[in-house]
Scaffold this motif. Structure first.
Motif, PDB file in Angstrom:
ATOM      1  N   TYR A 126       0.816  -1.214   0.000  1.00 36.58           N
ATOM      2  CA  TYR A 126       0.000   0.000   0.000  1.00 36.58           C
ATOM      3  C   TYR A 126       0.854   1.269   0.000  1.00 36.58           C
ATOM      4  N   SER A 239      -7.027  -0.578  -7.598  1.00 36.72           N
ATOM      5  CA  SER A 239      -8.074  -0.476  -6.579  1.00 36.72           C
ATOM      6  C   SER A 239      -7.804   0.579  -5.521  1.00 36.72           C
ATOM      7  N   GLN A 240      -6.594   1.157  -5.501  1.00 40.48           N
ATOM      8  CA  GLN A 240      -6.176   1.952  -4.350  1.00 40.48           C
ATOM      9  C   GLN A 240      -6.502   3.430  -4.500  1.00 40.48           C
ATOM     10  N   ARG A 245      -4.029   4.172   4.726  1.00 37.69           N
ATOM     11  CA  ARG A 245      -4.695   2.870   4.579  1.00 37.69           C
ATOM     12  C   ARG A 245      -5.734   2.592   5.670  1.00 37.69           C
ATOM     13  N   TRP A 259      -6.293  -1.287   4.869  1.00 38.63           N
ATOM     14  CA  TRP A 259      -6.708  -1.711   3.531  1.00 38.63           C
ATOM     15  C   TRP A 259      -5.540  -2.369   2.798  1.00 38.63           C
ATOM     16  N   ASP A 261      -4.473  -3.387  -1.017  1.00 41.06           N
ATOM     17  CA  ASP A 261      -4.866  -3.080  -2.393  1.00 41.06           C
ATOM     18  C   ASP A 261      -3.853  -3.612  -3.387  1.00 41.06           C
ATOM     19  N   HIS A 408      -9.058  -5.151  -0.332  1.00 41.50           N
ATOM     20  CA  HIS A 408      -9.753  -4.203  -1.197  1.00 41.50           C
ATOM     21  C   HIS A 408      -9.358  -4.366  -2.665  1.00 41.50           C
ATOM     22  N   SER A 409      -8.449  -5.295  -2.963  1.00 38.52           N
ATOM     23  CA  SER A 409      -8.008  -5.534  -4.336  1.00 38.52           C
ATOM     24  C   SER A 409      -9.172  -6.045  -5.176  1.00 38.52           C
ATOM     25  N   SER A 423     -10.876  -1.081 -10.917  1.00 36.48           N
ATOM     26  CA  SER A 423     -11.568  -0.466  -9.781  1.00 36.48           C
ATOM     27  C   SER A 423     -12.898  -1.126  -9.490  1.00 36.48           C
TER      28      SER A 423
END
Length: 490
Positions: A126, A239-240, A245, A259, A261, A408-409, A423
């Motif tokens: 991240y 996705s980030q 985070r 998170w 990602d 969250h990926s 996304s």
């Protein structure tokens, strides 16, 4: 007229209004909607007629205003005209027989061509993703285009903002887009806006809900894309968001949530395709068409010395007629021959996707799903859980990424042939309500890199079994099922 007469008249009027709402709803609500969505809206209206009908008027249409859709159409036509016949791709490794039709599907829906000669590096750490983006901004010479669902100034992202400011000072054109509602809700929003103004960057909110300024659309239509383009040479997508985070929320910090990602750094002609997404969104928000920063996706910028990755950008959202991401995902799921591995933080599929996944297992394809062990959004978390039993019974292996991390990926792989990263979640919000961007990649080296990421997830996850699922308390089942009902309202 006596008081009793007045009361009777009011009661009759309310009865007629109630009846009218129900009759009109039966005619209007199901039109051009999935049956499940139409039924969910009708249930809401019939149970609470006035509240339900007002909500339907407020958020019942998932279409963007016509002016925005016209802009999207104009950009699509421009992309098609300027990229006609330039699908230069690698031929060292023959395509699977079904791949050409998927490419054509994406081209028809999103206008973007498949181009070869690209290079990609996955960034799964991240903080390192923010560091790498910052370094590329520091090296910018001509322009920086940053577009993020959430872009927030905090201790983690300060170097990123400092790099943007330094770029402006040395004469680089810096443009920034951030989603309006998501940004307003983010802690430190006022400080972020103050920084953007003081830095001298050109910036706009995406999909602003500002009725007093004449800017209005359904308030839960959001631009969920995460894009960075530097000089047309380097791009990031995935996705980030650009935020600490923990997302700086007290509840997250108290629970220790972090998170996880996945971003990808891109070089090659595909960068022009990513930039075209930014240019489209900038045009929608500013009425300024950035022709000078538009680099055509042409054969002369294809570098044959690259890793020979074939890539296709797939934009989706309410600006398009069809659900581009859903159609792509379904086409790939139905063509998988050996293995499907899906990573999605918010997995709330529609019937079509559930059929595609369960059909895959029934025809002998191995299917794995990575989700978080815990959730950051209670309603979505419980709606997602409501699908686990059916998936487990069908033979899907579900891996739950360890707490306190939120996985969250957003990516998936098909056999050893194709990977998709971007996304887009695999939920009805991402399919219908959010503006998303996905990247389809063909190339064994990239698929192997994504598989290595998936292996890392598996090493720190625990597999959910059907026996364990049957031991969950009744209250969880009730919450899951109630949350599932609300997920159909779009």
């Amino acid at each position: 007229m006596s008081g009793a007469d007045v009361a009777g008249f009011i009661a009759l009027a309310l009865l007629l209004i109630d009846l009218t709402i129900r009759v009109v709803s039966v005619i209007v609500v199901p039109r051009n909607r999935r049956p499940s969505t139409g039924i969910a809206w009708l249930m809401a209206i019939f149970v609470l007629p006035y509240v339900g009908f007002l909500l339907f008027l407020l958020i019942g249409s998932y279409k963007l205003p016509k002016s925005r859709r016209d802009k999207q159409y104009a950009i699509n036509e421009f992309i098609i005209e300027t990229t006609e016949g330039i699908e230069q791709v690698s031929d060292d490794d023959p395509w699977p027989p079904w791949f050409k039709n998927v490419v054509e599907l994406n081209r028809t829906l999103g206008a973007m061509p498949l181009v070869g000669g690209n290079d990609a590096t996955l960034v799964g750490d991240y903080d390192d993703a923010i560091r790498q983006m910052t370094v590329d901004i520091q090296n910018a010479q001509r322009y920086v285009h940053a577009e993020f669902y959430i872009l927030s100034y905090d201790k983690t992202t300060k170097p990123f903002f400092d790099a943007l400011e330094a770029a402006v000072k040395r004469g680089v054109m810096v443009r920034v887009l951030l989603d309006h509602i998501a940004s307003v809700r983010a802690p430190g929003h006022k400080k972020t806006v103050k920084m953007l103004n003081s830095m001298g960057v050109k910036w706009h909110f995406m999909l602003p809900v500002q009725p007093l300024k004449g800017k209005w659309q359904r308030p839960d239509l959001r631009n969920h894309r995460k894009i960075l383009v530097v000089d047309g040479d380097v791009a990031y997508m995935g996705s980030q968001n650009v935020v600490d985070r923990s997302y700086n929320k007290k509840g997250n910090i108290k629970r220790g949530l972090k998170w996880q990602d996945l971003m990808t750094r891109l070089e090659g002609p595909i960068v022009a395709g990513i930039n075209a997404i930014f240019i489209t969104d900038w045009y929608s928000e500013s009425n300024e068409l950035l022709l000078r920063e538009t680099r055509a996706i042409t054969e002369d910028i294809v570098d044959e010395q690259k890793d020979a990755l074939d890539m296709q950008v797939v934009p989706s959202g309410p600006g398009f007629e069809g659900e581009n991401n859903l159609r792509l995902f379904l086409a790939l799921l139905y063509n998988a021959q050996e293995r499907i591995i899906i990573t999605s933080p918010y997995f709330v599929p529609d019937d079509a996707m559930m059929y595609a996944i369960t059909t895959a297992t029934q025809r002998g394809v191995e299917v794995q799903l990575f989700v978080s062990e815990i959730g950051d959004q209670a309603l979505v978390y419980h709606a997602q859980r409501s699908y686990y039993e059916l998936l487990l019974r069908a033979g899907v292996r579900i891996y739950m990424y360890q707490a306190p991390y939120i996985l969250h990926s957003k990516h998936f792989t098909i056999d050893d042939e194709v990977a998709v990263i971007g996304s887009s979640n695999m939920d009805m919000r991402s399919f219908s309500l959010n503006m998303e961007v996905s990247l389809m990649v063909r190339g064994r080296s990239f698929v192997e890199a994504v598989r290595a990421v998936e292996d890392g997830y598996r090493a720190v996850s625990r597999e959910l079994t059907l026996d364990e699922w049957h031991k969950q308390p009744l209250r969880s089942t009730i919450l899951d099922n109630l949350a599932r009902l609300t997920s159909a309202i779009q």
